[in-house]
Design a protein around this motif. Structure first.
Motif, mmCIF file in Angstrom:
data_model
loop_
_atom_site.group_PDB
_atom_site.id
_atom_site.type_symbol
_atom_site.label_atom_id
_atom_site.label_comp_id
_atom_site.label_asym_id
_atom_site.label_seq_id
_atom_site.Cartn_x
_atom_site.Cartn_y
_atom_site.Cartn_z
ATOM 1 N N LYS A 47 0.855 -1.181 0.000
ATOM 2 C CA LYS A 47 0.000 0.000 0.000
ATOM 3 C C LYS A 47 0.894 1.235 0.000
ATOM 4 O O LYS A 47 2.083 1.172 0.300
ATOM 5 C CB LYS A 47 -0.950 0.005 1.194
ATOM 6 C CG LYS A 47 -0.291 0.067 2.562
ATOM 7 C CD LYS A 47 -1.355 -0.023 3.646
ATOM 8 C CE LYS A 47 -0.710 0.009 5.033
ATOM 9 N NZ LYS A 47 -1.699 -0.164 6.115
ATOM 10 N N SER B 28 -1.514 -5.296 9.141
ATOM 11 C CA SER B 28 -1.872 -5.198 7.726
ATOM 12 C C SER B 28 -1.605 -6.458 6.920
ATOM 13 O O SER B 28 -2.314 -6.731 5.959
ATOM 14 C CB SER B 28 -1.102 -4.031 7.075
ATOM 15 O OG SER B 28 -1.524 -2.802 7.598
ATOM 16 N N ASP C 172 -5.642 0.313 1.043
ATOM 17 C CA ASP C 172 -5.518 -0.119 2.433
ATOM 18 C C ASP C 172 -5.426 -1.638 2.440
ATOM 19 O O ASP C 172 -5.659 -2.290 1.412
ATOM 20 C CB ASP C 172 -6.705 0.348 3.268
ATOM 21 C CG ASP C 172 -6.350 0.512 4.743
ATOM 22 O OD1 ASP C 172 -5.316 -0.046 5.176
ATOM 23 O OD2 ASP C 172 -7.092 1.199 5.460
#
Length: 233
Positions: free
Chosen positions: A128, A184, A155
């Motif tokens: 990202k 993430s 995202d």
């Protein structure tokens, strides 16, 4: 923890701080930013205000250097009550350009790992940040030849991964993600039924930190990327 990787066909790799150095440049720039504003506030307060501005602006600018620079400018104006000189604003912009022009420093063992994994698995980059910056870094890295697909996500949430895997016609059970961020690169994948490997980097942005109880989630944690070759043969 050991995981059965026998079904894995596709491996996604994060880019920043998994394949090459990234967060270090942000931390170095924060130090320089605080020095520019030392006449207005303490370093600790400047760091806090910049972080709050970054988080507030994520929905507007997303992730990456450009959004970071805009947040530095906004923070400088707020911290100085609008008294910051144009010369200092120019210096902040120059800090951002310096970040964008940094050479790509591959982490230890990256090419060895990719050489080995590409023989058996389909490899993709899932990162990202700013599209232009990430494309530029991948080109400079010399790693493009290893990957079937490169995706710069706005995202890294469950819905982002699910949408991409559907688009690429990849079953979640066949997919493994490797990255440095628990928040993430690991937890969202586990929640959608995929597998994940955590490779911590020595510096983590505060926004990417996640507290997980030992044994709460089933993922593999390794010390360096090359350790994955012990599990994926």
């Amino acid at each position: 923890m050991e995981i059965d990787f026998s079904r894995i066909k596709v491996i996604g790799l994060d880019a920043d701080d998994t394949l090459w150095v990234n967060e270090t440049y942000f931390r170095d720039t924060e130090e320089k930013f605080a020095s520019l504003l030392e006449g207005y506030e303490t370093k600790n307060r400047i760091d806090q205000e910049l972080f709050k501005t970054e988080i507030r602006n994520l929905d507007h600018y997303g992730y990456g250097v450009k959004g970071f620079v805009l947040s530095m400018v906004e923070s400088a104006l707020e911290i100085s009550n609008g008294r910051i000189p144009a010369k200092t604003i120019a210096e902040i912009l120059e800090l951002g350009k310096t970040m964008l022009e940094q050479p790509v420093e591959l982490l230890d063992g990256v090419k060895e790992v990719l050489d080995n994994l590409q023989k058996k698995y389909r490899l993709i980059v899932l990162t990202k940040g700013d599209l232009l910056d990430q494309e530029r870094k991948l080109e400079r890295s010399g790693l493009s030849e290893y990957f079937h697909h490169v995706e710069v996500l706005s995202d890294k949430k469950e819905e982002n991964y699910l949408h991409l895997l559907r688009h690429l016609d990849i079953d979640v059970e066949d997919f493994l993600m490797i990255g440095n961020s628990l928040k993430s690169d690991v937890l969202p994948l586990l929640k959608i039924g995929a597998q994940a490997v955590h490779v911590p980097f020595h510096t983590t942005w505060q926004h990417e930190e996640a507290k997980v109880k030992e044994g709460e989630f089933g993922y593999l944690k390794i010390n360096r990327l090359s350790d994955i070759l012990e599990y994926l043969k």
